[in-house]
Design an enzyme around this catalytic site. Structure first.
Site, PDB file in Angstrom:
ATOM      1  N   ASP A  39       0.810 -12.543  10.482  1.00  0.00           N
ATOM      2  CA  ASP A  39       1.981 -13.265  10.982  1.00  0.00           C
ATOM      3  C   ASP A  39       2.966 -12.384  11.737  1.00  0.00           C
ATOM      4  O   ASP A  39       4.122 -12.743  11.917  1.00  0.00           O
ATOM      5  CB  ASP A  39       2.697 -13.896   9.783  1.00  0.00           C
ATOM      6  CG  ASP A  39       2.973 -12.878   8.687  1.00  0.00           C
ATOM      7  OD1 ASP A  39       3.021 -11.666   9.007  1.00  0.00           O
ATOM      8  OD2 ASP A  39       3.150 -13.281   7.524  1.00  0.00           O
ATOM      9  N   GLU A  57      -6.298 -14.150   7.446  1.00  0.00           N
ATOM     10  CA  GLU A  57      -5.145 -14.443   6.572  1.00  0.00           C
ATOM     11  C   GLU A  57      -4.400 -15.683   7.101  1.00  0.00           C
ATOM     12  O   GLU A  57      -3.178 -15.694   7.279  1.00  0.00           O
ATOM     13  CB  GLU A  57      -4.196 -13.246   6.461  1.00  0.00           C
ATOM     14  CG  GLU A  57      -3.261 -13.296   5.262  1.00  0.00           C
ATOM     15  CD  GLU A  57      -2.282 -12.121   5.216  1.00  0.00           C
ATOM     16  OE1 GLU A  57      -1.314 -12.104   5.979  1.00  0.00           O
ATOM     17  OE2 GLU A  57      -2.514 -11.213   4.395  1.00  0.00           O
ATOM     18  N   GLU A 102       8.078 -14.589  10.604  1.00  0.00           N
ATOM     19  CA  GLU A 102       6.660 -14.655  10.249  1.00  0.00           C
ATOM     20  C   GLU A 102       6.153 -16.074   9.988  1.00  0.00           C
ATOM     21  O   GLU A 102       5.024 -16.412  10.324  1.00  0.00           O
ATOM     22  CB  GLU A 102       6.373 -13.747   9.041  1.00  0.00           C
ATOM     23  CG  GLU A 102       6.462 -12.253   9.338  1.00  0.00           C
ATOM     24  CD  GLU A 102       7.881 -11.696   9.299  1.00  0.00           C
ATOM     25  OE1 GLU A 102       8.829 -12.465   9.027  1.00  0.00           O
ATOM     26  OE2 GLU A 102       8.042 -10.474   9.543  1.00  0.00           O
ATOM     27  N   HIS A 135      11.819  -3.906   3.588  1.00  0.00           N
ATOM     28  CA  HIS A 135      11.899  -3.852   5.053  1.00  0.00           C
ATOM     29  C   HIS A 135      12.195  -5.190   5.702  1.00  0.00           C
ATOM     30  O   HIS A 135      12.532  -5.240   6.883  1.00  0.00           O
ATOM     31  CB  HIS A 135      10.589  -3.312   5.646  1.00  0.00           C
ATOM     32  CG  HIS A 135       9.461  -4.291   5.577  1.00  0.00           C
ATOM     33  ND1 HIS A 135       9.276  -5.287   6.506  1.00  0.00           N
ATOM     34  CD2 HIS A 135       8.460  -4.448   4.675  1.00  0.00           C
ATOM     35  CE1 HIS A 135       8.215  -6.012   6.190  1.00  0.00           C
ATOM     36  NE2 HIS A 135       7.700  -5.522   5.067  1.00  0.00           N
ATOM     37  N   ARG A 189      13.142  -8.337   7.676  1.00  0.00           N
ATOM     38  CA  ARG A 189      14.182  -8.540   8.672  1.00  0.00           C
ATOM     39  C   ARG A 189      15.341  -9.372   8.096  1.00  0.00           C
ATOM     40  O   ARG A 189      16.498  -9.051   8.302  1.00  0.00           O
ATOM     41  CB  ARG A 189      13.554  -9.293   9.851  1.00  0.00           C
ATOM     42  CG  ARG A 189      14.101  -8.963  11.203  1.00  0.00           C
ATOM     43  CD  ARG A 189      13.142  -9.521  12.257  1.00  0.00           C
ATOM     44  NE  ARG A 189      12.245  -8.493  12.730  1.00  0.00           N
ATOM     45  CZ  ARG A 189      12.410  -7.840  13.886  1.00  0.00           C
ATOM     46  NH1 ARG A 189      13.412  -8.117  14.666  1.00  0.00           N
ATOM     47  NH2 ARG A 189      11.558  -6.917  14.251  1.00  0.00           N
ATOM     48  N   HIS A 198      10.778   2.711   4.857  1.00  0.00           N
ATOM     49  CA  HIS A 198      10.250   2.214   6.138  1.00  0.00           C
ATOM     50  C   HIS A 198      10.882   3.000   7.296  1.00  0.00           C
ATOM     51  O   HIS A 198      12.010   3.472   7.187  1.00  0.00           O
ATOM     52  CB  HIS A 198      10.602   0.725   6.246  1.00  0.00           C
ATOM     53  CG  HIS A 198       9.860  -0.052   7.290  1.00  0.00           C
ATOM     54  ND1 HIS A 198      10.188   0.017   8.628  1.00  0.00           N
ATOM     55  CD2 HIS A 198       8.826  -0.922   7.207  1.00  0.00           C
ATOM     56  CE1 HIS A 198       9.381  -0.783   9.317  1.00  0.00           C
ATOM     57  NE2 HIS A 198       8.543  -1.367   8.465  1.00  0.00           N
TER      58      HIS A 198
HETATM   59  C1  UD1 Z   1       7.007  -5.693  11.389  1.00  0.00           C
HETATM   60  C2  UD1 Z   1       6.617  -7.168  11.336  1.00  0.00           C
HETATM   61  C3  UD1 Z   1       6.645  -7.690   9.901  1.00  0.00           C
HETATM   62  C4  UD1 Z   1       5.843  -6.788   8.978  1.00  0.00           C
HETATM   63  C5  UD1 Z   1       6.323  -5.351   9.128  1.00  0.00           C
HETATM   64  C6  UD1 Z   1       5.478  -4.423   8.297  1.00  0.00           C
HETATM   65  C7  UD1 Z   1       7.232  -8.622  13.214  1.00  0.00           C
HETATM   66  C8  UD1 Z   1       8.277  -9.460  13.815  1.00  0.00           C
HETATM   67  N1  UD1 Z   1       7.557  -7.972  12.093  1.00  0.00           N
HETATM   68  O1  UD1 Z   1       8.377  -5.635  11.022  1.00  0.00           O
HETATM   69  O2  UD1 Z   1       6.102  -9.003   9.871  1.00  0.00           O
HETATM   70  O3  UD1 Z   1       6.040  -7.232   7.650  1.00  0.00           O
HETATM   71  O4  UD1 Z   1       6.213  -4.948  10.501  1.00  0.00           O
HETATM   72  O5  UD1 Z   1       6.104  -3.195   8.088  1.00  0.00           O
HETATM   73  O6  UD1 Z   1       6.162  -8.517  13.738  1.00  0.00           O
HETATM   74  N2  UD1 Z   1       9.555   1.972  13.622  1.00  0.00           N
HETATM   75  C9  UD1 Z   1       9.196   3.236  14.019  1.00  0.00           C
HETATM   76  N3  UD1 Z   1       7.923   3.673  13.765  1.00  0.00           N
HETATM   77  C10 UD1 Z   1       6.997   2.907  13.126  1.00  0.00           C
HETATM   78  C11 UD1 Z   1       7.375   1.614  12.713  1.00  0.00           C
HETATM   79  C12 UD1 Z   1       8.645   1.151  12.977  1.00  0.00           C
HETATM   80  O7  UD1 Z   1       9.988   3.957  14.579  1.00  0.00           O
HETATM   81  O8  UD1 Z   1       5.870   3.369  12.915  1.00  0.00           O
HETATM   82  C13 UD1 Z   1      10.949   1.492  13.850  1.00  0.00           C
HETATM   83  C14 UD1 Z   1      11.299   1.220  15.319  1.00  0.00           C
HETATM   84  O9  UD1 Z   1      12.605   1.646  15.523  1.00  0.00           O
HETATM   85  C15 UD1 Z   1      11.256  -0.303  15.398  1.00  0.00           C
HETATM   86  C16 UD1 Z   1      11.695  -0.707  14.004  1.00  0.00           C
HETATM   87  O10 UD1 Z   1      11.139   0.269  13.133  1.00  0.00           O
HETATM   88  O11 UD1 Z   1      12.112  -0.796  16.407  1.00  0.00           O
HETATM   89  C17 UD1 Z   1      11.244  -2.079  13.560  1.00  0.00           C
HETATM   90  O12 UD1 Z   1       9.861  -2.256  13.777  1.00  0.00           O
HETATM   91  P1  UD1 Z   1       9.301  -3.751  14.077  1.00  0.00           P
HETATM   92  O13 UD1 Z   1       7.812  -3.713  14.197  1.00  0.00           O
HETATM   93  O14 UD1 Z   1      10.062  -4.364  15.196  1.00  0.00           O
HETATM   94  O15 UD1 Z   1       9.721  -4.573  12.792  1.00  0.00           O
HETATM   95  P2  UD1 Z   1       9.319  -4.394  11.266  1.00  0.00           P
HETATM   96  O16 UD1 Z   1      10.530  -4.709  10.468  1.00  0.00           O
HETATM   97  O17 UD1 Z   1       8.618  -3.117  11.062  1.00  0.00           O
HETATM   98  N1  UDP Z   2       2.153   0.849   2.217  1.00  0.00           N
HETATM   99  C1  UDP Z   2       1.762   2.151   2.540  1.00  0.00           C
HETATM  100  N2  UDP Z   2       2.675   3.152   2.451  1.00  0.00           N
HETATM  101  C2  UDP Z   2       3.969   2.945   2.064  1.00  0.00           C
HETATM  102  C3  UDP Z   2       4.359   1.614   1.751  1.00  0.00           C
HETATM  103  C4  UDP Z   2       3.430   0.592   1.847  1.00  0.00           C
HETATM  104  O1  UDP Z   2       0.603   2.385   2.879  1.00  0.00           O
HETATM  105  O2  UDP Z   2       4.751   3.907   2.011  1.00  0.00           O
HETATM  106  C5  UDP Z   2       1.168  -0.246   2.339  1.00  0.00           C
HETATM  107  C6  UDP Z   2       1.018  -1.157   1.150  1.00  0.00           C
HETATM  108  O3  UDP Z   2       0.036  -0.682   0.250  1.00  0.00           O
HETATM  109  C7  UDP Z   2       0.625  -2.487   1.780  1.00  0.00           C
HETATM  110  C8  UDP Z   2       1.247  -2.433   3.169  1.00  0.00           C
HETATM  111  O4  UDP Z   2       1.630  -1.085   3.384  1.00  0.00           O
HETATM  112  O5  UDP Z   2      -0.777  -2.595   1.961  1.00  0.00           O
HETATM  113  C9  UDP Z   2       2.445  -3.334   3.244  1.00  0.00           C
HETATM  114  O6  UDP Z   2       3.158  -3.084   4.434  1.00  0.00           O
HETATM  115  P1  UDP Z   2       4.607  -3.604   4.663  1.00  0.00           P
HETATM  116  O7  UDP Z   2       5.302  -3.759   3.356  1.00  0.00           O
HETATM  117  O8  UDP Z   2       5.214  -2.698   5.681  1.00  0.00           O
HETATM  118  O9  UDP Z   2       4.382  -5.016   5.369  1.00  0.00           O
HETATM  119  P2  UDP Z   2       4.115  -6.499   4.820  1.00  0.00           P
HETATM  120  O10 UDP Z   2       2.925  -6.473   3.935  1.00  0.00           O
HETATM  121  O11 UDP Z   2       5.366  -6.966   4.138  1.00  0.00           O
HETATM  122  O12 UDP Z   2       3.881  -7.278   6.074  1.00  0.00           O
END
Ligand code: UD1
Ligand code: UDP
Length: 396
Positions: free
Chosen positions: A108, A130, A144, A221, A223, A254
């Protein structure tokens, strides 16, 4: 090199393109990529969007996945529209060149829905892994719930992890023959990883593992929790740390700066709070298996922790994953500071309550979701047959 389905060794090989961009998609797609790579009739072309960067690369490295294409879309502070437009535009060009026979998207995220829409516009069948999770509230989780509903409208094959998710799809009018119950591939990933007992890179985590101290493992994490709610989570953690000096709180935080700004100030000076960078999946699953209690707003962690018999307190008001709530291992507690403190304290102080929740259940999978997924894709393309569907091992 441009390609389409081709004759190879006397039979047609179909080009299947998994598309993913974030950490959880990568974890859940990794076993499917592996199974596709082992398939005789399907050729796997991995495309990543790079919606996440470090957190995506960390997973691909662990599972030995080298993407064939990387759209590298991440921008600091990216908006949902940035993710959507940069993904769709990158895929537009790629699809025109590579012409995959089907794309596979997971879950999602905005990468996932952008991938589905871009494929649909090109007339490429969309396989949704999923599929059918529903919270029932379009604004929570945001975006999502909307993302997955949009993907359900345009997918050709819906791979539902459980019978609950299948029922959600049927209720929305998805034809029964287009749905296969596979189990969730996160359990495939978990089962191949958790027993490896990989060493922690951070020596303080290795020391903690040796110490036998009780661990509260925390991730956050979402939003819709960012801002005030997440600041409240930080304050709750600080209070829990103060009133339980023997407990160690582990928070792999995160990469999102908005998460760090909200949650870290209240806990930065606490001796018994260990804040780490995101842990590589092998390290995280080991930490999960060492934890006494898990406090999270993560989707994937809600699925993994019950398999390991860990009580999970979920900092949300609803969930699209009701199976472990019904089984009693997961409790929805919201984000109220007082409630978080009280629920953690109750688990720490009431052994009966703890034991009632620390009941290993495996409602989300049996480790064979990727096999069922690849069989269903082969059937969609006319080169194979489905295998027996996943059935939950607990009645819910
Ligand atoms: C995204 C997904 C969410 C998922 C989550 C898993 C959407 C809208 N959201 O949210 O569904 O649960 O990932 O973690 O698709 N950033 C980095 N490096 C990284 C990752 C993130 O710098 O490796 C920072 C960046 O500044 C970025 C911010 O995190 O702008 C947010 O990342 P983003 O993918 O937009 O949203 P998530 O909250 O991570
Ligand atoms: N996870 C990881 N390292 C971490 C925290 C989480 O590998 O430090 C893994 C966790 O086991 C799970 C996945 O990341 O499989 C969940 O990711 P996240 O919580 O970012 O996203 P969501 O599942 O809520 O979309």
């Amino acid at each position: 090199m441009p390609y389409t389905s081709s004759l190879f060794g006397g039979y047609i090989v179909h080009r299947i393109m998994p598309i993913f961009g974030t950490r959880p998609e990568a974890i859940k797609m990794a076993p499917i990529v592996r199974a596709l790579q082992e398939s005789e009739h399907l050729h796997c072309v991995v495309t990543v969007t790079g919606q996440h960067r470090e957190m995506l690369d960390q997973v691909n490295e662990l599972f030995g996945i080298t993407p064939d294409h990387d759209l590298n879309i991440l921008q600091p502070g990216q908006s949902l529209t940035d993710i959507m437009t940069r993904t769709m535009s990158g895929l537009d060009t790629l699809f025109a060149r590579e012409k995959p026979d089907a794309v596979v998207v997971q879950g999602d995220t905005t990468t996932s829905t952008a991938g589905a829409i871009a494929a649909f516009y090109h007339g490429i069948p969309v396989v949704h892994v999923e599929a059918g999770l529903r919270s029932g509230n379009l604004l929570s989780p945001f975006p999502e719930e909307a993302n997955r509903k949009i993907t359900s409208q345009i997918a050709s094959l819906h791979l539902a992890p459980t019978s609950t998710s299948r029922a959600n799809l049927l209720a929305e009018g998805v034809p029964a023959e287009d749905i296969v119950v596979t189990g969730n591939s996160v359990i495939d990933a978990l089962l191949t990883t958790v027993n490896k007992k990989v060493p922690f890179l951070d020596p303080s985590l290795e020391e903690l593992a040796d110490s036998g101290q009780k661990i509260l493992l925390v991730t956050t994490h979402r939003r819709e929790n960012q801002g005030d709610a997440m600041r409240g989570v930080g304050r709750a953690l600080a209070r829990i740390a103060d009133s339980n000096p023997d407990l160690v709180i582990v928070l792999p935080v995160h990469k999102n700066p908005l998460v760090r700004e909200a949650v870290l100030p209240a806990i930065s000076a606490k001796q018994n709070v260990l804040v780490t960078e995101p842990l590589a999946y092998g390290e995280f699953t080991r930490m999960l298996s060492l934890a006494h209690i898990v406090l999270t707003d993560s989707g994937g962690v809600q699925e993994e922790a019950p398999s390991l018999g860990k009580p999970v307190l979920v900092m949300r008001d609803n969930t699209e994953r009701p199976e472990a709530v019904i089984a009693g291992t997961v409790s929805l507690i919201g984000t109220d500071e007082e409630r978080i403190v009280n629920e953690v304290s109750r688990l720490l102080k009431d052994p009966e309550h703890f034991l009632a929740m620390a009941n290993a259940v495996n409602p989300y999978g049996d480790g064979r979701a990727s096999v069922r997924t690849v069989a269903a894709i082969a059937e969609l393309l006319g080169v194979g047959q489905r295998v027996e569907e996943f059935r939950m091992s607990v009645a819910v």
